[in-house]
Every structure is written in structure tokens, then in C-alpha cells.
Scaffold this motif. Sequence first.
Motif, mmCIF file in Angstrom:
data_model
loop_
_atom_site.group_PDB
_atom_site.id
_atom_site.type_symbol
_atom_site.label_atom_id
_atom_site.label_comp_id
_atom_site.label_asym_id
_atom_site.label_seq_id
_atom_site.Cartn_x
_atom_site.Cartn_y
_atom_site.Cartn_z
ATOM 1 N N GLY A 61 26.901 35.806 32.849
ATOM 2 C CA GLY A 61 26.444 36.816 33.799
ATOM 3 C C GLY A 61 27.239 36.761 35.089
ATOM 4 N N GLY A 62 26.950 37.676 35.960
ATOM 5 C CA GLY A 62 27.619 37.712 37.260
ATOM 6 C C GLY A 62 26.890 38.663 38.187
ATOM 7 N N PRO A 71 39.629 30.684 50.376
ATOM 8 C CA PRO A 71 38.506 31.526 50.825
ATOM 9 C C PRO A 71 38.642 31.912 52.296
ATOM 10 C CG PRO A 71 37.813 29.224 50.567
ATOM 11 C CD PRO A 71 39.202 29.320 50.017
ATOM 12 N N SER A 125 23.920 40.945 36.346
ATOM 13 C CA SER A 125 24.162 41.653 35.090
ATOM 14 C C SER A 125 24.613 40.605 34.076
ATOM 15 C CB SER A 125 25.243 42.716 35.295
ATOM 16 O OG SER A 125 25.288 43.615 34.211
ATOM 17 N N ILE A 138 26.350 41.912 40.732
ATOM 18 C CA ILE A 138 26.888 43.249 41.007
ATOM 19 C C ILE A 138 26.409 43.685 42.396
ATOM 20 C CG2 ILE A 138 27.168 43.912 38.599
ATOM 21 C CD1 ILE A 138 24.600 45.466 38.714
ATOM 22 N N GLY A 163 35.795 36.423 39.795
ATOM 23 C CA GLY A 163 34.667 37.335 40.033
ATOM 24 C C GLY A 163 34.397 38.176 38.794
ATOM 25 N N HIS A 179 29.478 49.274 38.162
ATOM 26 C CA HIS A 179 30.386 50.199 37.467
ATOM 27 C C HIS A 179 31.718 50.231 38.211
ATOM 28 C CE1 HIS A 179 27.061 51.787 35.084
ATOM 29 N NE2 HIS A 179 26.366 51.764 36.199
ATOM 30 N N LEU A 231 44.411 37.086 49.735
ATOM 31 C CA LEU A 231 43.713 35.803 49.840
ATOM 32 C C LEU A 231 42.521 35.842 48.894
ATOM 33 C CD1 LEU A 231 43.742 35.455 53.706
ATOM 34 C CD2 LEU A 231 45.255 34.328 52.081
ATOM 35 N N VAL A 283 34.868 48.789 37.140
ATOM 36 C CA VAL A 283 36.152 48.549 36.467
ATOM 37 C C VAL A 283 37.083 49.746 36.670
ATOM 38 C CG1 VAL A 283 37.288 48.154 34.237
ATOM 39 C CG2 VAL A 283 35.156 46.955 34.796
ATOM 40 N N GLY A 284 36.631 50.939 36.310
ATOM 41 C CA GLY A 284 37.437 52.129 36.544
ATOM 42 C C GLY A 284 37.420 52.539 38.006
#
Length: 381
Positions: free
Chosen positions: A264-265, A129, A173, A267, A11, A294, A3, A296-297
Motif C-alpha cells: 500500500g501507499g 530529503p 490505497s 494518496i 513513493g 489518480h 532532490l 500516473v497519467g
Amino acid sequence: MVLEAETCGAGPSGRNGGFCHGYWAAIASLRDVLGDDGALEVARVAERIVPAAPAQDEAVERAVEAARALGVEEEAAPLSREELAERIRSPVFRKGVFFRDGATVQPARLVQALRRAVLRGAELYERAPVTRIEPGVLRTPRGRVRAPEIVVAANAWMTGWRPLRGRVTNFGSYVVLTEPVPELLERIGWTGGEAVVDGRMFLHYFRTTNDGRVLMGSGSGPIGFGGRVDERFTRDRPTAARAAAGLRRLLPELAEARLERAWGGPIDVSSDHLPFFGTVPGARIHYGAGYSGHGVGPSWLGGQILASLATGRDDEWTSLPLATRRVPRLPPEPLTRIGGGLVRAAIMACEAAEEEERRPPLPARLVAELPRLVGMQIGTR
Ligand SMILES: Cc1cc2nc3c(=O)[nH]c(=O)nc-3n(C[C@H](O)[C@H](O)[C@H](O)COP(=O)(O)OP(=O)(O)OC[C@H]3O[C@@H](n4cnc5c(N)ncnc54)[C@H](O)[C@@H]3O)c2cc1C
């Protein structure tokens, strides 16, 4: 069943800097938080994320020393000014450390590929949502879903969620992106695709793209309040301006490169800058949060841990310190917002002064030290 409140990639996963790395670059703080064995275990297992896988000098040295002390010096190779210049030339770079476990991705393409993979094996509902989470049941405006196992993986949007209250807060960020400037990249020798970060607390992160652009980010955005994800994470011009100023200062040869985009977004920052995973006591509701800019990985690692938690397995993923540790709590609101705002301003003043080789003002130095004195890694180096 997945969902998603908006569309996949709405995001930060769809608009981050694309730095994809494990935990060798964070080995010094990992050691402080998890101890020697925990640090080595997490950094080693995180290698599987990428298959094949003067004031700021201290950040470089701490990484090199920590890797040396743990007997893994090859993971944090010191670079002299000359060695660094073979990868990227800038008059302000004095030395560096090379972590081999990094890569860059085009984040939106990665999300699209993940979305396609989901569609092969699961149902996906976008613009759905979740408005309420109860054991075994999720509510959305479009209906209820019965789910014996629930995984909550909504990143910065989880900050206001009761089970995580006091354990994560949000920062902004921001990044700027230049026009294609491959000839300028040739001029400074930055043709190897290296992803670079400086040693600031509110770090600059910069990388090239396949068409020869430079993306420069600044993790110095505003702090959220009470878990709200609002405009301060997408429309804060001063933070975008700091990313642009970082580009001009760190890479002066790129002065003529025009900026084409800025965004931007939010974190989700934990008090020790490391993520944590777990299950709400007494319910089959699992969560992961605190990637601290941090993710992504590391969200690949998080995926393995959450998959094991949701399928009731007790294995190498669920026994990782990231899944078993207790995260130190943040101060309650409005202290996090007010205190955090003061500490942020003080650190930015210290970092600006240090870069201009001025002594930071005493009040700023004192305030910037506060979080470290109470054992938090937020706002300290
Ligand atoms: C500008 C910027 C640059 C960054 N650069 C890097 C970088 O270079 N390298 C790096 O490692 N990290 C970077 N990050 C951080 C990284 O993007 C995140 O850590 C990572 O994307 C987190 O992935 P996620 O899937 O947990 O969260 P997200 O990508 O945020 O996904 C969470 C999803 O949950 C959805 N959602 C929210 N509320 C609900 C709800 N009630 N119901 C259903 N769905 C909901 C959202 O719509 C969203 O799609 C950056 C972040 C920003 C903002």
C-alpha cells in the motif's frame, strides 16, 4: 537539480496500480467542479497523456450522460451486460462504460525510465530529503541548495506543508497481486488488457499484467492525521484484506488464484478529488498536489504546468483550470481526521450493504451524505 528524499520510485509512483488515464473517466465530477467549458478543456488536453490516445449503475450512467451533454459521447461508450462480457465475464457485472483514453503501465519501469531521462539533463541527488523550503533556498542534511525557481512535487508528503495546509489530506490505497493465472483469464475472456474500476466511492481497481497476473486494488485505506505519512499507509492489513475480498467477489472465477503480494501507499486527496497547481504568493516556489489516487497519467499534465510556471511562461498549460482554480478547503484537524473517519466508515457500510442488496442503515446513510451537503466530493458518490 532534483532532490529526492529516498530513491526515485520510493513513493507511490513506483508501486501504484499502473492505471494510466486522462480525465474522460472523471468527466461527470469534472463537470460539477469546473463547469462545462473547464471540464472539456481539461479532459481534451489530458488526451495528450497517453498518445493515441444497481447502486453503482449511477456512476456509469452519470459518465455517459455527462459525455453526451458535452457532445463527446464517443469518450464514454456505454456497454451492455453482453458487450461487457465480450471483454471480461463476471456474474456480478451488469453494465459498464468504456473510456478509450486509458492504458496500463508497469509503474516501477516507468519511474526508472523517467529517472534515466532526468539524468540526461539534470543533477539528481537521492537520499537527500529537503528539510526546509525558503524562497530561493532549500535545506537538506547534506547541504544547502540555492535555487531561484523551486518546484515542490512530493505528493502525499506535502500534506503537512504550510502553503497547502487545509487543501489536501492523505488516504491509504492498497493492492494485492495474484500468481500468474493466464488460463483463468482465458476462461473469463479477459485477454485484452483492459483496466477496470467499479463504481464505488472507495473504488476497486483491477488489471492484468503481461505474465497473466491480476492486480486488485482498494482505495479504502485509512485517513492520515496532520500530514504524517506513517505505517498506516503501508501496513494496514484490513485494507489489503478488502482488496483481496474484492477480487474474490468481483471475479469469482479466480477463486483458486493464490495471492503472492500485497502492498500500500499514501494518496494525496483534495476536497474535490482533482489536482491543483500554483505558485506560493510572493515567492518563486511552485507546487502541484491533490492527484487523489489518480496521478500516473495526470502527473504528466502536472509536469507541463509546473515546467511553464517555473520558466515564467504564460501559456496553454498555465491557463488550464487546474492551474487557475481555487480548491475548496477541507475542515481543520482534528475534524478532517475524526469526521473523515466517520464518513469513511459510513460509506463503507453503505457500499457493503448495497453490494449485498440490503438497504444501508439510516445512520450510515445520513453520515455518508454529510460531505456532499457541504459541497465536498470526499466520501460521496
Ligand atoms: C497502492 C497505490 C496504487 C495506486 N494506483 C494508481 C493507479 O493505478 N493509477 C493512478 O493514476 N494513480 C495511482 N496511484 C496514485 C499515484 O501513484 C500517484 O498519484 C502518483 O504516483 C503521484 O506521483 P508523484 O510523483 O506526484 O508522487 P510520488 O511518487 O509519491 O513521489 C513523491 C516523492 O517525493 C519524495 N519526497 C517526500 N518528501 C520529500 C522531501 N522532504 N524531500 C525530497 N523528496 C521528498 C518521496 O520520497 C517520493 O519519492 C496509486 C497510489 C497507491 C499508493
